[in-house]
Design an enzyme around this catalytic site. Structure first.
Site, PDB file in Angstrom:
ATOM      1  N   TYR A  88      34.476   1.393 -21.169  1.00  0.00           N
ATOM      2  CA  TYR A  88      33.386   0.995 -22.073  1.00  0.00           C
ATOM      3  C   TYR A  88      33.918   0.264 -23.306  1.00  0.00           C
ATOM      4  CZ  TYR A  88      29.885   3.688 -19.482  1.00  0.00           C
ATOM      5  OH  TYR A  88      29.031   4.148 -18.517  1.00  0.00           O
ATOM      6  N   ARG A 145      15.447  12.019 -20.401  1.00  0.00           N
ATOM      7  CA  ARG A 145      14.166  11.317 -20.460  1.00  0.00           C
ATOM      8  C   ARG A 145      13.120  11.702 -19.418  1.00  0.00           C
ATOM      9  NH1 ARG A 145      16.736   5.489 -20.758  1.00  0.00           N
ATOM     10  NH2 ARG A 145      18.172   6.686 -19.496  1.00  0.00           N
ATOM     11  N   ARG A 148      13.105  12.509 -29.196  1.00  0.00           N
ATOM     12  CA  ARG A 148      13.877  11.287 -29.373  1.00  0.00           C
ATOM     13  C   ARG A 148      13.111  10.296 -30.254  1.00  0.00           C
ATOM     14  NH1 ARG A 148      14.832   6.326 -27.827  1.00  0.00           N
ATOM     15  NH2 ARG A 148      16.861   5.619 -27.058  1.00  0.00           N
ATOM     16  N   ASP A 178      27.004  12.633 -26.290  1.00  0.00           N
ATOM     17  CA  ASP A 178      27.335  11.562 -25.367  1.00  0.00           C
ATOM     18  C   ASP A 178      28.845  11.411 -25.301  1.00  0.00           C
ATOM     19  OD1 ASP A 178      25.777   9.374 -23.795  1.00  0.00           O
ATOM     20  OD2 ASP A 178      27.585   8.420 -24.554  1.00  0.00           O
ATOM     21  N   ARG A 237      22.808  15.807 -16.999  1.00  0.00           N
ATOM     22  CA  ARG A 237      21.709  15.184 -17.748  1.00  0.00           C
ATOM     23  C   ARG A 237      20.426  16.013 -17.724  1.00  0.00           C
ATOM     24  NH1 ARG A 237      22.307   9.374 -18.616  1.00  0.00           N
ATOM     25  NH2 ARG A 237      24.482   9.210 -19.222  1.00  0.00           N
TER      26      ARG A 237
END
Ligand code: CP3
Length: 353
Positions: free
Chosen positions: A153, A30, A39, A76, A26
């Site tokens: 998921y 963020r 973003r 992703d 990652r």
């Protein structure tokens, strides 16, 4: 094109390097204000992934700040289920969600047989663009989720604390679960091969939720499919071997069998001592990891001490790629990442001849 800095690829193949290579799961994310800006500009996260120019821009952002030895494609793992028509979206502050869920054998059978590589051409376009922009400086990592992790998921419809629905589905409908994993494995093979063809120079399989399984369940529902994937991947890109990294979070108990899965490197989370792991798996594969990501909230002094301690535990010689034991979290200060990366390069030269 020859690479200016290839120590990441060399370390994965257990070849000699000058200092231990480092990257961070990652690393584009963020915690970087420039990522938050891009973003915002993109509007939402999926738009960011689906616009090759923007995905390329955020992939390169951490490399402008830090001396990472590898770049990782910005995308992703959930793009595959999205391409299968499950309707991925990111609710603000809630993580990933799917509009459709898998709750029966019929749901699994209904999953369309699509050409993943062409459905996900926005990803391969991003790979080509990133390679062009990297211009031979450092290698680019492609990635996918493991079939098991993607299945959790798809069945839950999003993240979960205990994966009760996914595990119940597996226990009650093992055949349907295997069919789902089979379909996902085949999609992952096509997807990773398309990334390699577009220019990915190493690939990582993220098995984030393999560690919630029993020892037997892990072999049957997660590792078996990763083995199949590894055996079907293109082994070369531009005349160089494409190493495969398997990262099973919480997989510390099963390192020997992961190392025998055909991969070149095993990713470790922070719960396993990397020196002990090296003794257990010997010379079979390289190891990647494994600083606790929470350590990045600590002082520069504590971060440097921890980097030294992990390097010392691994010891002298080749076969170590430094990383965190899981992804960096959004509240980390960018200055602490600089301390981390510099410490790996500074302290590791004494472990290489
Ligand atoms: O490592 C990198 O820099 C490459 C980019 C990358 C992302 N996701 C970007 C992302 C990678 C390799 C992933 C993999 C991924 N995605 C995994 C496996 C690795 C792991 O962390 O265990 C998983 C389980 C996912 C699914 C996913 N995507 C979740 C659970 C979330 C929400 C997480 C959160 O922190 O809110 C995402 C969204 C996501 N993927 C973000 C990023 C940068 C945050 C989205 C945002 O900008 O709001």
């Amino acid at each position: 094109m020859s690479l200016k800095n290839d120590r990441f690829l060399k370390a994965l193949l257990r070849q000699d390097v000058d200092v231990t290579p480092v990257w961070m799961m990652r690393q584009a994310g963020r915690y970087l204000p420039e990522y938050r800006n891009t973003r915002k500009q993109a509007g939402d996260f999926m738009k960011l992934c689906q616009t090759p120019e923007l995905a390329c821009e955020v992939t390169l952002q951490p490399l402008q700040r830090y001396a990472f030895d590898a770049a990782i494609l910005f995308s992703d793992i959930l793009t595959i289920p999205d391409a299968m028509g499950q309707g991925l979206y990111f609710a603000e502050g809630e993580g990933p969600k799917f509009r459709k869920v898998i709750r029966s054998a019929a749901d699994v059978e209904r999953l369309p047989d699509i050409n993943i590589a062409s459905e996900l051409s926005y990803v391969t376009d991003a790979v080509s663009l990133i390679r062009k922009e990297l211009n031979g400086s450092i290698p680019l990592i492609g990635f996918s989720g493991s079939p098991w992790t993607l299945a959790t998921y798809m069945i839950e419809g999003g993240g979960s604390k205990d994966f009760r629905i996914a595990k119940q589905f597996m226990y009650d409908n093992p055949e349907a679960m295997h069919l789902l994993l089979e379909k996902l494995a085949s999609a992952v093979i096509d997807y990773l091969n398309a990334q390699i063809k577009a220019g990915a120079q190493a690939v990582q399989i993220f098995d984030t939720w393999g560690g919630i399984l029993t020892a037997q369940g892990y072999q049957e529902f997660s590792l078996a499919y990763m083995k199949k994937i590894i055996a079907s991947l293109h082994t070369e890109n531009e005349g160089r071997q494409v190493p495969v990294i398997v990262f099973t979070k919480n997989g510390g108990q099963w390192l020997e069998s992961i190392a025998d899965a055909g991969c070149h490197a095993v990713g470790l989370d922070w719960t396993t001592d990397i020196g002990v792991a090296r003794h257990r798996i010997g010379e079979r594969v390289a190891l990647q990891g494994n600083m606790d990501p929470t350590m990045l909230y600590a002082s520069p002094k504590a971060i440097r001490k921890e980097v030294e301690s992990i390097l010392k535990s691994f010891g002298k010689g080749n076969g170590h790629v430094f990383n965190l034991g899981h992804g960096i979290t959004p509240e980390v200060s960018p200055e602490n990442v600089a301390v981390f990366v510099e410490a790996v390069h500074e302290f590791s030269s004494q472990y290489h001849d």
